[in-house]
Write a protein that holds these residues in place. Structure first.
Motif, PDB file in Angstrom:
ATOM      1  N   MET A  42       0.847  -1.202   0.000  1.00  0.00           N
ATOM      2  CA  MET A  42       0.000   0.000   0.000  1.00  0.00           C
ATOM      3  C   MET A  42       0.881   1.251   0.000  1.00  0.00           C
ATOM      4  O   MET A  42       0.620   2.202  -0.738  1.00  0.00           O
ATOM      5  N   ARG A  43       1.943   1.248   0.795  1.00  0.00           N
ATOM      6  CA  ARG A  43       2.850   2.392   0.870  1.00  0.00           C
ATOM      7  C   ARG A  43       3.491   2.671  -0.494  1.00  0.00           C
ATOM      8  O   ARG A  43       3.558   3.819  -0.939  1.00  0.00           O
ATOM      9  N   ALA A  44       3.958   1.626  -1.171  1.00  0.00           N
ATOM     10  CA  ALA A  44       4.586   1.790  -2.485  1.00  0.00           C
ATOM     11  C   ALA A  44       3.580   2.288  -3.516  1.00  0.00           C
ATOM     12  O   ALA A  44       3.896   3.135  -4.349  1.00  0.00           O
ATOM     13  N   ARG A  82      15.414   2.465  -9.870  1.00  0.00           N
ATOM     14  CA  ARG A  82      15.547   3.466  -8.802  1.00  0.00           C
ATOM     15  C   ARG A  82      14.460   3.281  -7.747  1.00  0.00           C
ATOM     16  O   ARG A  82      14.721   3.332  -6.544  1.00  0.00           O
ATOM     17  N   ILE A  83      13.234   3.021  -8.188  1.00  0.00           N
ATOM     18  CA  ILE A  83      12.124   2.811  -7.258  1.00  0.00           C
ATOM     19  C   ILE A  83      12.339   1.528  -6.454  1.00  0.00           C
ATOM     20  O   ILE A  83      12.109   1.496  -5.246  1.00  0.00           O
ATOM     21  N   LEU A  84      12.780   0.468  -7.117  1.00  0.00           N
ATOM     22  CA  LEU A  84      13.046  -0.792  -6.422  1.00  0.00           C
ATOM     23  C   LEU A  84      14.116  -0.606  -5.336  1.00  0.00           C
ATOM     24  O   LEU A  84      13.972  -1.121  -4.224  1.00  0.00           O
ATOM     25  N   ARG A  85      15.186   0.115  -5.647  1.00  0.00           N
ATOM     26  CA  ARG A  85      16.253   0.366  -4.663  1.00  0.00           C
ATOM     27  C   ARG A  85      15.764   1.236  -3.515  1.00  0.00           C
ATOM     28  O   ARG A  85      16.194   1.070  -2.375  1.00  0.00           O
ATOM     29  N   PRO A 141      12.983  -0.984  -0.617  1.00  0.00           N
ATOM     30  CA  PRO A 141      13.211  -2.422  -0.420  1.00  0.00           C
ATOM     31  C   PRO A 141      12.137  -3.016   0.497  1.00  0.00           C
ATOM     32  O   PRO A 141      11.725  -2.411   1.469  1.00  0.00           O
ATOM     33  N   GLY A 142      11.671  -4.214   0.133  1.00  0.00           N
ATOM     34  CA  GLY A 142      10.646  -4.880   0.923  1.00  0.00           C
ATOM     35  C   GLY A 142       9.230  -4.421   0.623  1.00  0.00           C
ATOM     36  O   GLY A 142       8.272  -5.008   1.115  1.00  0.00           O
ATOM     37  N   GLU A 143       9.092  -3.349  -0.159  1.00  0.00           N
ATOM     38  CA  GLU A 143       7.771  -2.803  -0.469  1.00  0.00           C
ATOM     39  C   GLU A 143       7.304  -3.191  -1.861  1.00  0.00           C
ATOM     40  O   GLU A 143       6.132  -3.081  -2.181  1.00  0.00           O
TER      41      GLU A 143
END
Length: 136
Positions: free
Chosen positions: A82-84, A121-124, A127-129
């Motif tokens: 949800m946060r991502a 960039r978003i993945l880095r 993390p975990g999201e």
């Protein structure tokens, strides 16, 4: 590239992106079609000059992250917390049409992009999201 400088640019406007966040314009100084983020523009001065490079004008469609068409497409499928999902909607409003509620507290983003740079960039940055799913 210097992101901390302010410069006047002479451009020939071509059009706006679908979400009206970028102006596509031809910049004679670089002989290139470029996208300029509207919120970064201090002011615009309309000149009486006519277009000199109209034959070079090309209105390309940027992807949901604002990257120009490079000729190569990358299908992505990401599972988001949800946060991502809220981050994506706020920072990249064009992603909204490609988000699907999975009804388990997660969201799926399935879309084709022109560059993997913003995705990486978003993945880095979260993390975990976010997790990568199989390509669609």
């Amino acid at each position: 590239m210097n992101f901390e400088s302010i410069a006047d640019r002479l451009v020939e406007p071509i059009g706006f992106t679908a979400n009206n966040t970028y102006l596509c314009a031809y910049e004679p100084a670089d002989a290139q079609n470029k996208y300029f983020k509207l919120e970064r523009m201090g002011f615009i001065e309309i000149l009486a000059e006519t277009y000199k490079f109209k034959e070079a004008h090309v209105l390309l469609t940027p992807d949901v992250f604002g990257f120009n068409d490079s000729g190569e497409k990358f299908p992505i499928k990401l599972k988001l917390s949800m946060r991502a999902m809220l981050f994506l909607k706020d920072d990249y409003p064009a992603t909204v049409d490609y988000l699907t509620d999975q009804k388990d507290g997660s969201w799926l983003l399935e879309v084709e992009v022109n560059s993997m740079e913003p995705v990486e960039r978003i993945l880095r940055g979260m993390p975990g999201e976010i997790s990568i799913q199989n390509s669609y």
